[in-house]
Write an enzyme that holds these catalytic residues in place. Structure first.
Site, PDB file in Angstrom:
ATOM      1  N   ASP A  93      29.195  39.256  20.361  1.00 58.75           N
ATOM      2  CA  ASP A  93      29.742  37.860  19.680  1.00 58.75           C
ATOM      3  C   ASP A  93      28.755  37.262  18.715  1.00 58.75           C
ATOM      4  O   ASP A  93      27.621  37.254  19.017  1.00 58.75           O
ATOM      5  CB  ASP A  93      29.851  37.047  21.098  1.00 58.75           C
ATOM      6  CG  ASP A  93      31.012  35.888  20.872  1.00 58.75           C
ATOM      7  OD1 ASP A  93      31.327  35.772  19.608  1.00 58.75           O
ATOM      8  OD2 ASP A  93      31.366  35.265  21.683  1.00 58.75           O
ATOM      9  N   ASP A 267      36.318  40.896  27.816  1.00 59.01           N
ATOM     10  CA  ASP A 267      35.005  40.594  28.275  1.00 59.01           C
ATOM     11  C   ASP A 267      35.376  39.294  28.696  1.00 59.01           C
ATOM     12  O   ASP A 267      36.204  38.472  28.635  1.00 59.01           O
ATOM     13  CB  ASP A 267      33.734  40.324  27.006  1.00 59.01           C
ATOM     14  CG  ASP A 267      34.027  39.008  26.424  1.00 59.01           C
ATOM     15  OD1 ASP A 267      33.274  38.028  26.838  1.00 59.01           O
ATOM     16  OD2 ASP A 267      34.837  38.670  25.558  1.00 59.01           O
ATOM     17  N   CYS A 305      36.610  50.607  48.989  1.00 62.63           N
ATOM     18  CA  CYS A 305      35.605  50.731  47.767  1.00 62.63           C
ATOM     19  C   CYS A 305      34.552  51.809  47.712  1.00 62.63           C
ATOM     20  O   CYS A 305      34.283  51.936  48.905  1.00 62.63           O
ATOM     21  CB  CYS A 305      35.233  49.420  47.410  1.00 62.63           C
ATOM     22  SG  CYS A 305      33.987  49.371  46.041  1.00 62.63           S
ATOM     23  N   CYS A 307      32.054  51.854  45.806  1.00 57.26           N
ATOM     24  CA  CYS A 307      30.738  51.416  45.235  1.00 57.26           C
ATOM     25  C   CYS A 307      29.264  51.592  46.221  1.00 57.26           C
ATOM     26  O   CYS A 307      29.483  51.503  47.324  1.00 57.26           O
ATOM     27  CB  CYS A 307      30.743  49.874  44.705  1.00 57.26           C
ATOM     28  SG  CYS A 307      30.472  48.493  45.925  1.00 57.26           S
ATOM     29  N   CYS A 310      29.487  48.693  49.147  1.00 59.45           N
ATOM     30  CA  CYS A 310      30.286  49.032  50.262  1.00 59.45           C
ATOM     31  C   CYS A 310      30.092  50.305  51.033  1.00 59.45           C
ATOM     32  O   CYS A 310      30.260  50.139  52.240  1.00 59.45           O
ATOM     33  CB  CYS A 310      31.885  49.117  49.702  1.00 59.45           C
ATOM     34  SG  CYS A 310      32.426  47.371  49.347  1.00 59.45           S
ATOM     35  N   HIS A 336      29.268  45.353  43.449  1.00 61.51           N
ATOM     36  CA  HIS A 336      30.537  45.307  43.699  1.00 61.51           C
ATOM     37  C   HIS A 336      31.674  45.046  42.699  1.00 61.51           C
ATOM     38  O   HIS A 336      32.699  45.525  42.363  1.00 61.51           O
ATOM     39  CB  HIS A 336      30.855  44.734  45.178  1.00 61.51           C
ATOM     40  CG  HIS A 336      32.156  44.688  45.618  1.00 61.51           C
ATOM     41  ND1 HIS A 336      32.680  45.887  45.995  1.00 61.51           N
ATOM     42  CD2 HIS A 336      33.188  43.835  45.484  1.00 61.51           C
ATOM     43  CE1 HIS A 336      34.045  45.624  46.504  1.00 61.51           C
ATOM     44  NE2 HIS A 336      34.359  44.418  45.876  1.00 61.51           N
TER      45      HIS A 336
END
Length: 374
Positions: A93, A267, A305, A307, A310, A336
């Site tokens: 940005d 974003d 999940c 991930c 988890c 997560h």
């Protein structure tokens, strides 16, 4: 001039598009969500963590890196990719929003914005030329043009004046480029909340044949319906063969609705900031790990999940970490949330490929998150 950014749409379902963006540092499957790494780091995450959750591109902020440690130093260190140990694509940005947010410490002129940095108290001058110099020195794949940010309550006359200045600054950004083969330039469509002004500005800057385009000036406190209306008005006037980026958005339901209106890239700090505050996105809604109900909860954050968090930890332990302000709490919850967002974008891409019925089904599922969110 050949662009260093190439976008190919593989499938469109209505206005929603699934494709691939090619950059100098690799490809990005779109629609995509960029984790925010303002200072050259996504808070509580290593570059390997980011790859593990499925991130293909990240966002940093040219203004903040200019202030500290300085773009020249980063260039001496081998560029931002080497400096932060991330070998994938980076978008920066310009910092226009940060500069304009210093309302009591800046002065706008045709040349640019003179402001006093809250970090060191020094006066600086951000101009379109400085903006390009910073981002090209960083060596990023995608650089945002310097634009004038429009306040939510701005009148039509103020919006017209500001948008015209943004166009003039954009032309100066183009003239200042020296590394167009390495860093793509994105123009930002402004126009406030006046649909005709957004159409007019989109048409005007598309004539400049930039590498990609962004929709800016939204997610500044307006109702979601108003945000989405402006997106819907704008995207039909952006090139079909170039990636479209909606800046600073958002929640899962914002993402799916913007994708349905033709946006490819997003974003937002929501998944990372919420994680550090104990709020976690799950397939069953948003939960707050701080709540006492989790003190003896033997379940993972989300049984659905895959991930790292988890698969290895129970809510009771995460609750304990958070209550004791352990750094690991931020790391595991951020892992997560970013996995949730990256998996969501993957599901959106697949639903676009599968067709209208699957996309609508996923849309309904995502809206159920909001009903269970707060």
């Amino acid at each position: 001039m050949n662009s260093c950014l190439q976008y190919q749409c593989h499938k469109a379902t209505g206005q929603a598009r699934s494709g691939v963006l090619q950059t100098p540092h690799g490809s990005v499957n779109t629609p995509a969500f960029m984790p925010v790494g303002t200072y050259g780091t996504v808070k509580a995450m290593t570059p390997q963590n980011l790859k593990d959750v499925g991130a293909e591109i990240i966002l940093s902020n040219a203004y903040h890196l200019w202030i500290r440690p300085g773009h020249q130093l980063i260039a001496e260190m081998g560029g931002l990719h080497h400096f932060m140990g991330w070998d994938g694509p980076i978008l920066t940005d310009s910092g226009g929003y940060q500069v304009f947010s210093l309302k009591d410490f800046r002065k706008i002129s045709e040349e640019g914005v003179r402001f006093r940095s809250p970090k060191d108290g020094q006066y600086r001058m951000m101009t379109p030329e400085v903006c390009i110099e910073i981002q090209e020195s960083l060596g990023v794949d995608m650089a945002m043009a310097f634009d004038e940010c429009i306040e939510l309550e701005a009148t039509r006359e103020e919006v017209i004046k500001s948008t015209r200045r943004t166009t003039r600054w954009l032309k100066r950004c183009i003239q200042a480029r020296k590394s167009s083969e390495r860093t793509g330039l994105l123009g930002i469509v402004q126009g406030g909340f006046f649909g005709d002004l957004r159409v007019e500005h989109a048409q005007e800057i598309v004539e400049l044949n930039l590498d990609a385009y962004a929709v800016g000036g939204l997610s500044v406190g307006e109702p979601t319906e108003q945000l989405l209306n402006m997106v819907a008005v704008t995207t039909p006037y952006l090139p079909a063969d170039k990636v479209r980026y909606l800046m600073g958005v958002g929640y899962p339901w914002d993402l799916i609705e913007a994708v349905l209106r033709g946006i490819d890239l997003f974003d937002c700090v929501i998944p990372t900031r919420n994680a550090r505050n104990g709020k976690v996105f799950t397939s069953r809604g948003i939960i707050n790990i701080k709540n006492a109900i989790h003190a003896k909860n033997r379940e993972p954050l989300d049984p659905n999940c895959s991930c790292y968090t988890c698969q290895n930890f129970e809510c009771a332990y995460l609750h304990h970490l958070f209550k004791n302000q352990e750094i690991l709490a931020s790391m595991l919850l951020t892992t997560h949330n970013l996995h949730f967002y990256q998996n969501l974008m993957k599901r959106i891409r697949q639903a676009i490929l599968d067709g209208e019925e699957e996309l609508e089904s996923l849309r309904n599922e995502i809206w159920s998150y909001k009903r269970n969110a707060f």
